[in-house]
Design an enzyme around this catalytic site. Structure first.
Site, PDB file in Angstrom:
ATOM      1  CB  ALA A   1     -35.178  75.093   1.723  1.00  0.00           C
TER       2      ALA A   1
ATOM      3  N   GLY B   1     -39.239  71.030   2.310  1.00  0.00           N
ATOM      4  CA  GLY B   1     -39.715  71.154   0.931  1.00  0.00           C
ATOM      5  C   GLY B   1     -38.931  70.305  -0.039  1.00  0.00           C
ATOM      6  CG  ASP B   2     -34.386  68.526  -0.932  1.00  0.00           C
ATOM      7  OD1 ASP B   2     -34.440  68.502  -2.175  1.00  0.00           O
ATOM      8  OD2 ASP B   2     -33.584  67.838  -0.273  1.00  0.00           O
ATOM      9  CB  ALA B   3     -38.147  65.676   2.228  1.00  0.00           C
TER      10      ALA B   3
ATOM     11  CD  GLU C   1     -35.134  63.355  -4.591  1.00  0.00           C
ATOM     12  OE1 GLU C   1     -34.789  62.357  -5.249  1.00  0.00           O
ATOM     13  OE2 GLU C   1     -34.597  64.459  -4.687  1.00  0.00           O
TER      14      GLU C   1
END
Length: 135
Positions: A15, A18-20, A23
């Site tokens: 995560a 994955g968040d980066a 975004e």
């Protein structure tokens, strides 16, 4: 990039990356729409990048039967991970779904599935911009 063992990573590590990735995809998309003012970019990005948006989009993904079995495995790895941080501005279930979505994108990135990321992100852009997935 060195060969990272994504198969062995816990859901929160997936995560994290994955968040980066997610975004960055959203930011590039918003800039491609011609938005240039930071306040406008921030306002529009909330429709894509928030726990509530992730949960709404994930529900739509399930309705549309969009994810593969292996993608669901990595989503669940993120969703079920024990986080020591508290959900901000949302309930725990929504926060966990959001973590699962981020883990899914972490898996796709680390496994080199850039075309699949593009496919899912284009689908996400369509859902948000059509109002089909409201957060």
């Amino acid at each position: 990039m060195q060969n990272l063992q994504y198969e062995q990573m816990n859901g929160l590590s997936l995560a994290y990356i994955g968040d980066a990735i997610y975004e960055l995809e959203v930011r590039q998309h918003l800039l491609s729409l011609g938005l240039t003012k930071v306040n406008d970019l921030q306002k529009h990005s909330r429709h894509y990048v928030s726990a509530k948006a992730h949960a709404a989009l994930f529900a739509q993904m399930m309705t549309d039967d969009l994810l593969t079995d292996s993608e669901l495995v990595y989503f669940k790895r993120g969703r079920n991970a024990k986080s020591h941080t508290k959900a901000k501005n949302t309930d725990v279930v929504t926060y966990r779904i959001s973590t699962g979505v981020e883990a899914l994108f972490g898996f796709l990135h680390l496994s080199g599935q850039t075309e699949r990321i593009s496919t899912l992100m284009n689908w996400i852009f369509e859902q948000v911009e059509s109002g089909r997935a409201n957060a």
